[in-house]
Design a protein around this motif. Structure first.
Motif, PDB file in Angstrom:
ATOM      1  N   ALA A 125     -10.049  -1.007  -0.089  1.00  0.00           N
ATOM      2  CA  ALA A 125      -9.905  -2.025  -1.138  1.00  0.00           C
ATOM      3  C   ALA A 125      -8.748  -1.673  -2.064  1.00  0.00           C
ATOM      4  O   ALA A 125      -7.956  -2.551  -2.450  1.00  0.00           O
ATOM      5  CB  ALA A 125     -11.208  -2.154  -1.927  1.00  0.00           C
ATOM      6  N   GLU A 126      -8.623  -0.403  -2.417  1.00  0.00           N
ATOM      7  CA  GLU A 126      -7.534   0.027  -3.285  1.00  0.00           C
ATOM      8  C   GLU A 126      -6.184  -0.165  -2.605  1.00  0.00           C
ATOM      9  O   GLU A 126      -5.206  -0.584  -3.239  1.00  0.00           O
ATOM     10  CB  GLU A 126      -7.719   1.490  -3.674  1.00  0.00           C
ATOM     11  N   ASN A 127      -6.117   0.099  -1.317  1.00  0.00           N
ATOM     12  CA  ASN A 127      -4.874  -0.103  -0.580  1.00  0.00           C
ATOM     13  C   ASN A 127      -4.475  -1.580  -0.551  1.00  0.00           C
ATOM     14  O   ASN A 127      -3.288  -1.919  -0.633  1.00  0.00           O
ATOM     15  CB  ASN A 127      -5.006   0.427   0.845  1.00  0.00           C
ATOM     16  N   LEU A 128      -5.477  -2.458  -0.439  1.00  0.00           N
ATOM     17  CA  LEU A 128      -5.197  -3.890  -0.458  1.00  0.00           C
ATOM     18  C   LEU A 128      -4.660  -4.309  -1.824  1.00  0.00           C
ATOM     19  O   LEU A 128      -3.706  -5.090  -1.917  1.00  0.00           O
ATOM     20  CB  LEU A 128      -6.459  -4.683  -0.114  1.00  0.00           C
ATOM     21  N   LEU A 129      -5.247  -3.778  -2.889  1.00  0.00           N
ATOM     22  CA  LEU A 129      -4.758  -4.087  -4.234  1.00  0.00           C
ATOM     23  C   LEU A 129      -3.336  -3.585  -4.431  1.00  0.00           C
ATOM     24  O   LEU A 129      -2.508  -4.271  -5.050  1.00  0.00           O
ATOM     25  CB  LEU A 129      -5.676  -3.450  -5.283  1.00  0.00           C
ATOM     26  N   THR A 130      -3.041  -2.424  -3.898  1.00  0.00           N
ATOM     27  CA  THR A 130      -1.682  -1.878  -3.994  1.00  0.00           C
ATOM     28  C   THR A 130      -0.685  -2.783  -3.287  1.00  0.00           C
ATOM     29  O   THR A 130       0.422  -3.034  -3.792  1.00  0.00           O
ATOM     30  CB  THR A 130      -1.635  -0.466  -3.381  1.00  0.00           C
ATOM     31  N   LEU A 131      -1.083  -3.297  -2.127  1.00  0.00           N
ATOM     32  CA  LEU A 131      -0.215  -4.214  -1.390  1.00  0.00           C
ATOM     33  C   LEU A 131       0.010  -5.499  -2.180  1.00  0.00           C
ATOM     34  O   LEU A 131       1.140  -6.006  -2.265  1.00  0.00           O
ATOM     35  CB  LEU A 131      -0.832  -4.532  -0.030  1.00  0.00           C
ATOM     36  N   CYS A 132      -1.061  -6.027  -2.767  1.00  0.00           N
ATOM     37  CA  CYS A 132      -0.942  -7.247  -3.577  1.00  0.00           C
ATOM     38  C   CYS A 132      -0.033  -7.017  -4.770  1.00  0.00           C
ATOM     39  O   CYS A 132       0.825  -7.856  -5.092  1.00  0.00           O
ATOM     40  CB  CYS A 132      -2.318  -7.693  -4.053  1.00  0.00           C
ATOM     41  N   ARG A 133      -0.199  -5.878  -5.413  1.00  0.00           N
ATOM     42  CA  ARG A 133       0.625  -5.566  -6.586  1.00  0.00           C
ATOM     43  C   ARG A 133       2.105  -5.499  -6.197  1.00  0.00           C
ATOM     44  O   ARG A 133       2.978  -5.953  -6.932  1.00  0.00           O
ATOM     45  CB  ARG A 133       0.164  -4.235  -7.194  1.00  0.00           C
ATOM     46  N   LYS A 134       2.361  -4.905  -5.025  1.00  0.00           N
ATOM     47  CA  LYS A 134       3.735  -4.801  -4.553  1.00  0.00           C
ATOM     48  C   LYS A 134       4.335  -6.172  -4.286  1.00  0.00           C
ATOM     49  O   LYS A 134       5.469  -6.471  -4.687  1.00  0.00           O
ATOM     50  CB  LYS A 134       3.794  -3.949  -3.285  1.00  0.00           C
ATOM     51  N   LYS A 135       3.577  -7.034  -3.616  1.00  0.00           N
ATOM     52  CA  LYS A 135       4.065  -8.373  -3.291  1.00  0.00           C
ATOM     53  C   LYS A 135       4.346  -9.175  -4.564  1.00  0.00           C
ATOM     54  O   LYS A 135       5.370  -9.862  -4.672  1.00  0.00           O
ATOM     55  CB  LYS A 135       3.059  -9.109  -2.420  1.00  0.00           C
ATOM     56  N   LEU A 136       3.443  -9.099  -5.530  1.00  0.00           N
ATOM     57  CA  LEU A 136       3.613  -9.855  -6.768  1.00  0.00           C
ATOM     58  C   LEU A 136       4.762  -9.303  -7.606  1.00  0.00           C
ATOM     59  O   LEU A 136       5.477 -10.058  -8.264  1.00  0.00           O
ATOM     60  CB  LEU A 136       2.303  -9.839  -7.567  1.00  0.00           C
ATOM     61  N   SER A 137       4.941  -7.987  -7.574  1.00  0.00           N
ATOM     62  CA  SER A 137       6.041  -7.391  -8.342  1.00  0.00           C
ATOM     63  C   SER A 137       7.392  -7.864  -7.818  1.00  0.00           C
ATOM     64  O   SER A 137       8.345  -8.038  -8.589  1.00  0.00           O
ATOM     65  CB  SER A 137       5.958  -5.861  -8.283  1.00  0.00           C
ATOM     66  N   LEU A 138       7.479  -8.096  -6.509  1.00  0.00           N
ATOM     67  CA  LEU A 138       8.725  -8.600  -5.936  1.00  0.00           C
ATOM     68  C   LEU A 138       9.028 -10.016  -6.418  1.00  0.00           C
ATOM     69  O   LEU A 138      10.192 -10.399  -6.570  1.00  0.00           O
ATOM     70  CB  LEU A 138       8.643  -8.572  -4.407  1.00  0.00           C
ATOM     71  N   ARG A 191      -7.902  -2.428 -18.600  1.00  0.00           N
ATOM     72  CA  ARG A 191      -9.091  -3.230 -18.882  1.00  0.00           C
ATOM     73  C   ARG A 191     -10.273  -2.648 -18.116  1.00  0.00           C
ATOM     74  O   ARG A 191     -10.097  -2.021 -17.066  1.00  0.00           O
ATOM     75  CB  ARG A 191      -8.879  -4.704 -18.490  1.00  0.00           C
ATOM     76  N   PRO A 192     -11.490  -2.874 -18.605  1.00  0.00           N
ATOM     77  CA  PRO A 192     -12.672  -2.403 -17.890  1.00  0.00           C
ATOM     78  C   PRO A 192     -13.154  -3.444 -16.888  1.00  0.00           C
ATOM     79  O   PRO A 192     -12.675  -4.579 -16.871  1.00  0.00           O
ATOM     80  CB  PRO A 192     -13.693  -2.223 -19.014  1.00  0.00           C
ATOM     81  N   GLY A 193     -14.080  -3.065 -16.049  1.00  0.00           N
ATOM     82  CA  GLY A 193     -14.695  -4.015 -15.122  1.00  0.00           C
ATOM     83  C   GLY A 193     -14.195  -3.849 -13.704  1.00  0.00           C
ATOM     84  O   GLY A 193     -12.996  -3.633 -13.479  1.00  0.00           O
ATOM     85  N   THR A 194     -15.101  -3.972 -12.762  1.00  0.00           N
ATOM     86  CA  THR A 194     -14.750  -3.849 -11.358  1.00  0.00           C
ATOM     87  C   THR A 194     -13.737  -4.921 -10.976  1.00  0.00           C
ATOM     88  O   THR A 194     -13.886  -6.091 -11.312  1.00  0.00           O
ATOM     89  CB  THR A 194     -16.007  -3.989 -10.478  1.00  0.00           C
ATOM     90  N   VAL A 195     -12.710  -4.507 -10.257  1.00  0.00           N
ATOM     91  CA  VAL A 195     -11.602  -5.401  -9.927  1.00  0.00           C
ATOM     92  C   VAL A 195     -12.029  -6.387  -8.832  1.00  0.00           C
ATOM     93  O   VAL A 195     -12.704  -6.025  -7.866  1.00  0.00           O
ATOM     94  CB  VAL A 195     -10.383  -4.584  -9.461  1.00  0.00           C
ATOM     95  N   ASN A 196     -11.616  -7.634  -8.992  1.00  0.00           N
ATOM     96  CA  ASN A 196     -11.935  -8.716  -8.059  1.00  0.00           C
ATOM     97  C   ASN A 196     -10.942  -8.676  -6.891  1.00  0.00           C
ATOM     98  O   ASN A 196      -9.981  -9.440  -6.853  1.00  0.00           O
ATOM     99  CB  ASN A 196     -11.875 -10.060  -8.790  1.00  0.00           C
ATOM    100  N   THR A 197     -11.196  -7.809  -5.943  1.00  0.00           N
ATOM    101  CA  THR A 197     -10.245  -7.579  -4.857  1.00  0.00           C
ATOM    102  C   THR A 197      -9.984  -8.834  -4.043  1.00  0.00           C
ATOM    103  O   THR A 197      -8.830  -9.185  -3.759  1.00  0.00           O
ATOM    104  CB  THR A 197     -10.747  -6.452  -3.940  1.00  0.00           C
ATOM    105  N   ALA A 198     -11.040  -9.515  -3.639  1.00  0.00           N
ATOM    106  CA  ALA A 198     -10.877 -10.715  -2.813  1.00  0.00           C
ATOM    107  C   ALA A 198     -10.119 -11.801  -3.566  1.00  0.00           C
ATOM    108  O   ALA A 198      -9.243 -12.474  -3.011  1.00  0.00           O
ATOM    109  CB  ALA A 198     -12.235 -11.234  -2.361  1.00  0.00           C
ATOM    110  N   GLY A 199     -10.448 -11.974  -4.838  1.00  0.00           N
ATOM    111  CA  GLY A 199      -9.755 -12.973  -5.638  1.00  0.00           C
ATOM    112  C   GLY A 199      -8.285 -12.654  -5.802  1.00  0.00           C
ATOM    113  O   GLY A 199      -7.429 -13.538  -5.750  1.00  0.00           O
TER     114      GLY A 199
END
Length: 378
Positions: free
Chosen positions: A41-54, A232-240
């Protein structure tokens, strides 16, 4: 139902739904867990962050996921101010900002900050010269949105950002209505923070994003928060977040064709509104206007009645921001461009998507003609 309220929210696009389903099924681990499912799940979030940063031309580590635009605005403003160690307490904004920004700043005013509103012209555009006049030695932050959510006004945010960066004044830009619709380059914008919302671009609700410039010395406002590197606190909404990323990439790929479609719809709407003048007046038009959002005022009918009559004929429009619907006072944005209190209540907003058609506009115009006949015979 003909839907012409896309500035309020959009339906999830099929690609985003498919990504959401896959992520929710296969990447359901808590991204903070140390086992394999958590790491995936963390790897997927990292990929999303990379795509959005571009998409916005920033560092991956400068992006943080939120529950939406409102939280994004709140956290960005408070985090920027918490990182300042000087005594400056003056904030500059406009009365056209989204309620999530205005309410945050008004609360800060009660807590000891002073607040100034820059005037806008009749189309809702901020003059950089007027902004310069509002700056004081104790000005610490300027908050000005990119596209206004009710009038469609596009502000000269790059000019504003360049000026403020030279003055070492913090700049927060609400990009909720512009992300995925106009190019955003945070390096050109020179913003210290921007806010983004997923459900404005055919992604899921409950997901947003903040860019926080690492050179701005901001600090998180939560004590010992463990998610999003303490932002921020709270479990991250990976799927969203995965679905939001897919929607964002699709929006960027379609940006030029979508803008051209909105321009054609806007021209067609304005052409068909001409015979209805002065019964209906178009607001916010000018050289700096996003064609996907059209604001209208009626000469002697409250916007809520117009909205209800359109709804009765199977057409969904709004009386402004969805966050303002249950409030009785007139829209501040209409008062800011010179409308009277009474006339400001006669406002409705039309907002398009790539699914909107000329036939949808024909149906809308037919209802407006019925309203004209009804009130001209009274």
């Amino acid at each position: 139902m003909i839907y012409l309220d896309y500035a309020a929210t959009t339906p999830m696009r099929q690609e985003a739904i498919e990504v959401y389903t896959e992520a929710a099924t296969s990447y359901y681990g808590n991204s903070s867990s140390l086992h394999t499912l958590g790491t995936q799940a963390e790897n997927l979030l990292t990929l999303c962050r990379k795509k959005l940063s571009l998409l916005v031309n920033c560092r991956e580590d400068d992006l943080f996921f939120t529950s939406g635009g409102t939280e994004a605005n709140y956290l960005a403003i408070h985090s920027l101010l918490k990182g300042k160690n000087d005594e400056r307490k003056h904030i500059v904004t406009t009365k056209l900002e989204h309620s999530s920004v205005l309410h945050t700043l008004q609360q800060l005013e009660k807590e000891g900050f002073s607040l100034s509103y820059v005037p806008v012209d009749q189309n809702g555009v901020v003059s950089v010269d007027d902004l310069k006049k509002a700056i004081r030695p104790d000005t610490v932050l300027v908050a000005i949105q990119h596209i206004n959510h009710e009038l469609g006004t596009i502000q000269p945010v790059e000019d504003i950002g360049h000026f403020l960066s030279k003055k070492e004044i913090l700049f927060h830009c609400d990009c909720v209505q512009s992300f995925g619709k106009l190019p955003i380059d945070v390096k050109k914008l020179k913003a210290d923070s921007i806010s983004v919302s997923s459900h404005k671009i055919y992604g899921p609700k409950g997901v947003g994003m903040v860019y926080m410039n690492s050179s701005s010395s901001w600090k998180p406002i939560y004590h010992k928060a463990t998610h999003e590197k303490g932002f921020r606190p709270g479990t991250v909404n990976t799927a969203g977040i995965a679905a939001f990323t897919e929607a964002a990439e699709c929006a960027y790929a379609e940006m030029k064709t979508a803008r051209s479609h909105y321009e054609r719809l806007k021209s067609y709407l304005l052409e068909n509104l001409e015979p209805l003048a002065p019964f209906i007046e178009v607001e916010g038009l000018g050289n700096s206007h996003f064609p996907g959002i059209i604001g209208l005022t009626f000469s002697n009918i409250q916007g809520q009645y117009v909205m209800l009559q359109c709804n009765r004929h199977g057409i969904a429009i709004s009386t402004g921001s969805a966050c303002h619907v249950n409030q009785q006072e007139p829209l501040a944005s209409l008062l800011a461009i010179g409308k009277s209190t009474a006339n400001a209540k006669n406002f409705v907003r039309i907002s398009f998507s790539q699914h909107s058609t000329f036939k949808h506009i024909d149906r809308l115009i037919s209802v407006f003609h019925l309203l004209q006949q009804e009130f001209m015979t009274v």
